[in-house]
Design a protein around this motif. Structure first.
Motif, PDB file in Angstrom:
ATOM      1  N   TYR A 136       0.822  -1.206   0.000  1.00 43.27           N
ATOM      2  CA  TYR A 136       0.000   0.000   0.000  1.00 43.27           C
ATOM      3  C   TYR A 136       0.860   1.262   0.000  1.00 43.27           C
ATOM      4  O   TYR A 136       0.642   2.184  -0.798  1.00 43.27           O
ATOM      5  CB  TYR A 136      -0.931   0.000   1.210  1.00 43.27           C
ATOM      6  CG  TYR A 136      -1.637   1.324   1.420  1.00 43.27           C
ATOM      7  CD1 TYR A 136      -2.631   1.754   0.553  1.00 43.27           C
ATOM      8  CD2 TYR A 136      -1.269   2.171   2.466  1.00 43.27           C
ATOM      9  CE1 TYR A 136      -3.265   2.978   0.729  1.00 43.27           C
ATOM     10  CE2 TYR A 136      -1.894   3.398   2.656  1.00 43.27           C
ATOM     11  CZ  TYR A 136      -2.886   3.793   1.779  1.00 43.27           C
ATOM     12  OH  TYR A 136      -3.502   5.010   1.951  1.00 43.27           O
ATOM     13  N   LEU A 137       1.854   1.296   0.877  1.00 44.47           N
ATOM     14  CA  LEU A 137       2.694   2.496   0.990  1.00 44.47           C
ATOM     15  C   LEU A 137       3.550   2.713  -0.250  1.00 44.47           C
ATOM     16  O   LEU A 137       3.764   3.851  -0.680  1.00 44.47           O
ATOM     17  CB  LEU A 137       3.579   2.395   2.232  1.00 44.47           C
ATOM     18  CG  LEU A 137       2.840   2.464   3.573  1.00 44.47           C
ATOM     19  CD1 LEU A 137       3.799   2.202   4.729  1.00 44.47           C
ATOM     20  CD2 LEU A 137       2.167   3.821   3.748  1.00 44.47           C
ATOM     21  N   GLU A 138       4.043   1.624  -0.856  1.00 39.63           N
ATOM     22  CA  GLU A 138       4.831   1.775  -2.082  1.00 39.63           C
ATOM     23  C   GLU A 138       3.984   2.376  -3.195  1.00 39.63           C
ATOM     24  O   GLU A 138       4.441   3.220  -3.971  1.00 39.63           O
ATOM     25  CB  GLU A 138       5.396   0.418  -2.522  1.00 39.63           C
ATOM     26  CG  GLU A 138       6.604  -0.017  -1.709  1.00 39.63           C
ATOM     27  CD  GLU A 138       7.182  -1.325  -2.198  1.00 39.63           C
ATOM     28  OE1 GLU A 138       6.495  -2.037  -2.974  1.00 39.63           O
ATOM     29  OE2 GLU A 138       8.320  -1.651  -1.803  1.00 39.63           O
ATOM     30  N   GLY A 139       2.721   1.937  -3.279  1.00 32.59           N
ATOM     31  CA  GLY A 139       1.835   2.481  -4.295  1.00 32.59           C
ATOM     32  C   GLY A 139       1.510   3.944  -4.065  1.00 32.59           C
ATOM     33  O   GLY A 139       1.444   4.733  -5.010  1.00 32.59           O
ATOM     34  N   GLN A 140       1.332   4.328  -2.813  1.00 30.57           N
ATOM     35  CA  GLN A 140       0.953   5.707  -2.494  1.00 30.57           C
ATOM     36  C   GLN A 140       2.133   6.669  -2.534  1.00 30.57           C
ATOM     37  O   GLN A 140       1.977   7.840  -2.903  1.00 30.57           O
ATOM     38  CB  GLN A 140       0.309   5.757  -1.101  1.00 30.57           C
ATOM     39  CG  GLN A 140      -1.013   5.018  -1.008  1.00 30.57           C
ATOM     40  CD  GLN A 140      -2.062   5.587  -1.939  1.00 30.57           C
ATOM     41  OE1 GLN A 140      -2.307   6.791  -1.956  1.00 30.57           O
ATOM     42  NE2 GLN A 140      -2.688   4.734  -2.738  1.00 30.57           N
ATOM     43  N   LEU A 141       3.308   6.190  -2.157  1.00 26.56           N
ATOM     44  CA  LEU A 141       4.460   7.080  -2.029  1.00 26.56           C
ATOM     45  C   LEU A 141       5.391   7.051  -3.238  1.00 26.56           C
ATOM     46  O   LEU A 141       6.360   7.801  -3.278  1.00 26.56           O
ATOM     47  CB  LEU A 141       5.255   6.713  -0.769  1.00 26.56           C
ATOM     48  CG  LEU A 141       4.511   6.887   0.558  1.00 26.56           C
ATOM     49  CD1 LEU A 141       5.341   6.309   1.712  1.00 26.56           C
ATOM     50  CD2 LEU A 141       4.195   8.352   0.820  1.00 26.56           C
ATOM     51  N   ALA A 142       5.099   6.201  -4.225  1.00 23.72           N
ATOM     52  CA  ALA A 142       5.957   6.105  -5.399  1.00 23.72           C
ATOM     53  C   ALA A 142       5.902   7.381  -6.231  1.00 23.72           C
ATOM     54  O   ALA A 142       4.881   8.076  -6.266  1.00 23.72           O
ATOM     55  CB  ALA A 142       5.533   4.910  -6.260  1.00 23.72           C
ATOM     56  N   GLU A 143       7.012   7.672  -6.899  1.00 22.53           N
ATOM     57  CA  GLU A 143       7.032   8.800  -7.831  1.00 22.53           C
ATOM     58  C   GLU A 143       6.054   8.526  -8.961  1.00 22.53           C
ATOM     59  O   GLU A 143       5.961   7.418  -9.479  1.00 22.53           O
ATOM     60  CB  GLU A 143       8.439   8.980  -8.397  1.00 22.53           C
ATOM     61  CG  GLU A 143       8.563  10.140  -9.377  1.00 22.53           C
ATOM     62  CD  GLU A 143       9.920  10.227 -10.024  1.00 22.53           C
ATOM     63  OE1 GLU A 143      10.106  11.123 -10.863  1.00 22.53           O
ATOM     64  OE2 GLU A 143      10.787   9.399  -9.681  1.00 22.53           O
ATOM     65  N   ARG A 144       5.318   9.561  -9.358  1.00 22.90           N
ATOM     66  CA  ARG A 144       4.313   9.411 -10.389  1.00 22.90           C
ATOM     67  C   ARG A 144       4.652  10.244 -11.611  1.00 22.90           C
ATOM     68  O   ARG A 144       5.231  11.316 -11.505  1.00 22.90           O
ATOM     69  CB  ARG A 144       2.934   9.800  -9.851  1.00 22.90           C
ATOM     70  CG  ARG A 144       2.275   8.677  -9.060  1.00 22.90           C
ATOM     71  CD  ARG A 144       1.064   9.174  -8.287  1.00 22.90           C
ATOM     72  NE  ARG A 144       0.166   8.110  -7.922  1.00 22.90           N
ATOM     73  CZ  ARG A 144       0.395   7.201  -6.998  1.00 22.90           C
ATOM     74  NH1 ARG A 144       1.527   7.235  -6.315  1.00 22.90           N
ATOM     75  NH2 ARG A 144      -0.490   6.252  -6.734  1.00 22.90           N
ATOM     76  N   GLN A 145       4.272   9.725 -12.765  1.00 24.12           N
ATOM     77  CA  GLN A 145       4.456  10.433 -14.022  1.00 24.12           C
ATOM     78  C   GLN A 145       3.107  10.546 -14.716  1.00 24.12           C
ATOM     79  O   GLN A 145       2.369   9.560 -14.823  1.00 24.12           O
ATOM     80  CB  GLN A 145       5.455   9.687 -14.910  1.00 24.12           C
ATOM     81  CG  GLN A 145       5.784  10.413 -16.205  1.00 24.12           C
ATOM     82  CD  GLN A 145       6.863   9.703 -17.001  1.00 24.12           C
ATOM     83  OE1 GLN A 145       7.507   8.788 -16.483  1.00 24.12           O
ATOM     84  NE2 GLN A 145       7.073  10.105 -18.228  1.00 24.12           N
TER      85      GLN A 145
END
Length: 322
Positions: A136-145
């Motif tokens: 969950y945290l990796e999905g929410q805190l990942a860099e987004r493009q």
């Protein structure tokens, strides 16, 4: 809807978000959840810290205590354990999580109350809750493009449709939805890398379930076609690029091209489809997704064609030699 492209900073996550999405119980600190922010997806299991070793204590991580940690704590004296717990309760520590429906040590409760740090509990095992929180945290805190395009789930394959503005991406997506497939995002797709081989795409909150059709305006796909016509996110497995037809442009006819597009660190297979009056793009993209799925399962129509052609050439050669 204006198109946007670029990199976005990762969103912050509060302990309240973690509780809601992982379905954790609150043992202490109901009123503290919204104020505690989580800045890393890494989870700490404080084993060495219980022995008094704090040289490299990751205070910014969620602290997870399972059977091993709580069993070790039971063998410590009250004063020794309270001293350790007070050192673990740093101002930047987001929360403590106790797995397997275990009772938190009284010393932890005292130290957490002194420093206003929430304590959470769960019935899940340590391994399960660790995996769930990390994902969950990796999905929410990942860099987004942010990418300009339309993302559709076609037979379980996440297809990102790209192309110049006005080429017909949204209209094609509407036809695909009518054919039973699911829309994830129109115009702007938020993409993040889940792991070394997986990209995930979703719609920005303001554009969720919406589709813009020139001449009609913005339509709500979920309202018109039902909840089964949309998804919140999906893995991106194939890119279909729509290009205006040109006699000078060479397009792959046999399907043996190996074009890819790199997004973050992941190479995604890409095919280019010419847009020409009279072509049903929805059916073509649907067939492309089915063909991609077949190839991923081991069946390659191009290889079958090559084998048949080679077999025919060999047969003709044998006839001429007789």
């Amino acid at each position: 809807m204006a198109s946007v492209a670029g990199n976005d900073l990762a969103d912050s996550v509060t302990v309240a978000d973690l509780v809601e999405n992982i379905r954790l119980d609150v043992i202490y600190g109901d009123d503290l959840l919204d104020d505690r922010e989580i800045s890393t997806s890494d989870i700490s299991r404080p084993g060495l810290e219980l022995t008094g070793y704090f040289n490299y204590y990751p205070a910014k991580r969620v602290q997870l205590l399972g059977i091993t940690e709580t069993s070790f704590a039971k063998g410590m004296s009250h004063d020794e354990l309270l001293s350790v717990m007070r050192q673990m309760c740093q101002p930047e520590t987001p929360a403590f999580v106790i797995s397997t429906q275990l009772e938190p040590p009284e010393e932890l409760l005292q130290a957490a109350k002194e420093n206003q740090i929430p304590i959470l509990g769960t019935k899940m095992t340590t391994s399960r809750v660790l995996s769930n929180m990390t994902n969950y945290l990796e999905g929410q805190l990942a860099e987004r493009q942010s990418l300009h395009g339309v993302l559709v789930d076609i037979y379980g394959v996440g297809v990102l449709i790209t192309g110049d503005s006005g080429v017909g991406k949204s209209e094609t997506a509407l036809e695909l939805v009518k054919r039973g497939h699911r829309l994830i995002a129109d115009d702007r797709v938020e993409v993040y890398q889940q792991d070394e081989q997986t990209l995930v795409g979703a719609a920005p909150a303001i554009l969720a379930h919406l589709l813009e059709i020139r001449g009609i305006g913005i339509i709500d796909v979920m309202n018109l076609f039902g909840a089964g016509a949309v998804r919140s996110e999906t893995d991106i497995e194939l890119i279909v690029h729509l290009e205006a037809w040109s006699a000078d442009k060479r397009f792959d006819r046999l399907g043996n091209g190996d074009e890819t597009q790199k997004i973050f660190d992941v190479e995604i297979p890409k095919i280019s489809i010419p847009v020409k009056t009279g072509r049903n793009l929805a059916i073509i993209i649907e067939a492309a997704a089915m063909n991609f799925r077949a190839r991923s399962m081991g069946y390659d129509a191009t290889k079958v064609f090559d084998q048949n052609l080679n077999r025919l050439i060999q047969q003709n050669s044998n006839k001429k030699s007789k």
